[in-house]
Motif scaffolding. Structure first.
Motif, mmCIF file in Angstrom:
data_model
loop_
_atom_site.group_PDB
_atom_site.id
_atom_site.type_symbol
_atom_site.label_atom_id
_atom_site.label_comp_id
_atom_site.label_asym_id
_atom_site.label_seq_id
_atom_site.Cartn_x
_atom_site.Cartn_y
_atom_site.Cartn_z
ATOM 1 N N GLY A 153 40.129 -3.154 -0.682
ATOM 2 C CA GLY A 153 40.169 -2.004 -1.560
ATOM 3 C C GLY A 153 41.557 -1.917 -2.190
ATOM 4 N N PRO A 154 41.760 -0.917 -3.019
ATOM 5 C CA PRO A 154 40.861 0.181 -3.410
ATOM 6 C C PRO A 154 39.884 -0.261 -4.499
ATOM 7 C CG PRO A 154 43.000 0.447 -4.474
ATOM 8 C CD PRO A 154 43.119 -0.767 -3.590
ATOM 9 N N ASN A 155 38.599 -0.140 -4.227
ATOM 10 C CA ASN A 155 37.571 -0.557 -5.164
ATOM 11 C C ASN A 155 36.687 0.625 -5.547
ATOM 12 O OD1 ASN A 155 35.881 -0.180 -2.952
ATOM 13 N ND2 ASN A 155 35.723 -2.359 -2.499
ATOM 14 N N SER A 156 35.497 0.340 -6.076
ATOM 15 C CA SER A 156 34.619 1.422 -6.535
ATOM 16 C C SER A 156 34.248 2.371 -5.402
ATOM 17 C CB SER A 156 33.351 0.835 -7.162
ATOM 18 O OG SER A 156 32.591 0.116 -6.196
ATOM 19 N N ASN A 157 34.011 1.826 -4.230
ATOM 20 C CA ASN A 157 33.607 2.672 -3.107
ATOM 21 C C ASN A 157 34.786 3.456 -2.531
ATOM 22 O OD1 ASN A 157 30.876 1.789 -3.216
ATOM 23 N ND2 ASN A 157 31.479 -0.105 -2.202
ATOM 24 N N SER A 158 35.991 2.901 -2.646
ATOM 25 C CA SER A 158 37.178 3.656 -2.232
ATOM 26 C C SER A 158 37.328 4.911 -3.088
ATOM 27 C CB SER A 158 38.437 2.790 -2.366
ATOM 28 O OG SER A 158 38.287 1.537 -1.758
ATOM 29 N N PHE A 159 37.015 4.771 -4.382
ATOM 30 C CA PHE A 159 37.093 5.906 -5.306
ATOM 31 C C PHE A 159 36.098 7.001 -4.922
ATOM 32 C CE2 PHE A 159 34.856 7.582 -9.137
ATOM 33 C CZ PHE A 159 35.814 8.489 -9.554
ATOM 34 N N THR A 160 34.838 6.638 -4.744
ATOM 35 C CA THR A 160 33.829 7.637 -4.390
ATOM 36 C C THR A 160 34.149 8.273 -3.041
ATOM 37 O OG1 THR A 160 32.196 6.303 -5.584
ATOM 38 C CG2 THR A 160 31.358 8.066 -4.187
ATOM 39 N N ALA A 161 34.589 7.456 -2.087
ATOM 40 C CA ALA A 161 34.930 7.989 -0.765
ATOM 41 C C ALA A 161 36.085 8.974 -0.845
ATOM 42 C CB ALA A 161 35.279 6.842 0.178
#
Length: 259
Positions: A153-161
């Motif tokens: 990360g930080p990727n797309s799921n890091s953002f939503t989380a």
């Protein structure tokens, strides 16, 4: 030496074997050869905005592209104020300015994969939460060019989380297949929900654990998650995600599907 061997055996059985099985399953699935040939069109999963006057907050996810899809989903947020004529979708992507607004249809397929609703909140509660969600999106610390890391990360799921952690009243965790959701900067990180109902420990996003009402009990290794959801009983299996133990009832407007 015995402890080392037992640890290796544990990692093999709990993480490596399920992930390998998921990779084998995904390898024989039909999927597009590249993003150019993929279907990114609206899926029809969400109701037409004009036909649903209530405010709404959706967290959505779909399997991602290439062989990554064997192990991970891509997640995003969808907002709609009461009587609005359209949705606003927020994603993080790996090119340009990473946090995007309405770059894709709200319920668009991701690399031809049909999305599903992780959670939905509607009505007055959604109207109350939307400003908080927008503020959390604006506060995301990895929103500049170059602030994207495919793994850990930080990727797309890091953002939503980040948004889900910041707006505690959303009261939901991303699916265990959302690789990158447990990323925290630094070698060691510890955080908790405001009421201590959930605690998280991360070692650079490469290993860690979580425990609490929202997370259940989770062990995290190289972005993979294994564990047990207690509130909505399910096993969390690397690559495959949630395996429901028995149907669970959901209350009100909030929906947590079993996928």
């Amino acid at each position: 030496m015995r402890f080392f061997k037992r640890t290796l055996l544990f990692l093999l059985v709990v993480f490596v074997l399920p992930a390998s099985a998921s990779l084998a399953w995904w390898a024989v699935q039909e999927r597009p050869g590249s993003w150019r040939s993929a279907d990114w069109s609206a899926s029809g999963v969400l109701p037409a905005p004009a036909g649903d006057p209530q405010a709404a907050v959706y967290v959505m996810a779909a399997r991602t592209g290439g062989m990554k899809g064997a192990l991970s989903v891509h997640s995003w947020l969808v907002l709609k104020r009461a009587n609005a004529s359209g949705y606003d979708r927020y994603d993080k992507v790996g090119w340009g300015s990473p946090v995007r607004r309405n770059a894709y249809p709200a319920d668009g397929r991701w690399y031809s994969n049909t999305p599903y609703v992780v959670t939905a909140i509607k009505g007055e509660e959604a109207e109350r939460l939307i400003p908080q969600v927008e503020a959390a999106i604006a506060s995301y610390p990895f929103s500049q060019r170059g602030d994207y890391g495919l793994w850990p990360g930080p990727n797309s799921n890091s953002f939503t989380a980040h948004v889900l952690r910041t707006v505690a009243d959303l009261d939901i965790a991303l699916p265990p297949t959302a690789v990158g959701r447990d990323y925290r900067p630094g070698i060691f990180a510890f955080d908790h929900a405001p009421d201590w109902s959930d605690v998280h420990v991360s070692f650079g996003g490469l290993a860690g654990f979580a425990a609490g009402l929202r997370s259940g009990f989770e062990l995290q290794f190289l972005g993979l998650v294994a564990g047990l959801d207690i509130r909505n009983p399910a096993l969390k299996v690397p690559g495959f995600g949630r395996v429901e133990l028995w149907p669970s009832a959901t209350a009100g407007e909030k929906v947590t599907p079993s996928t």
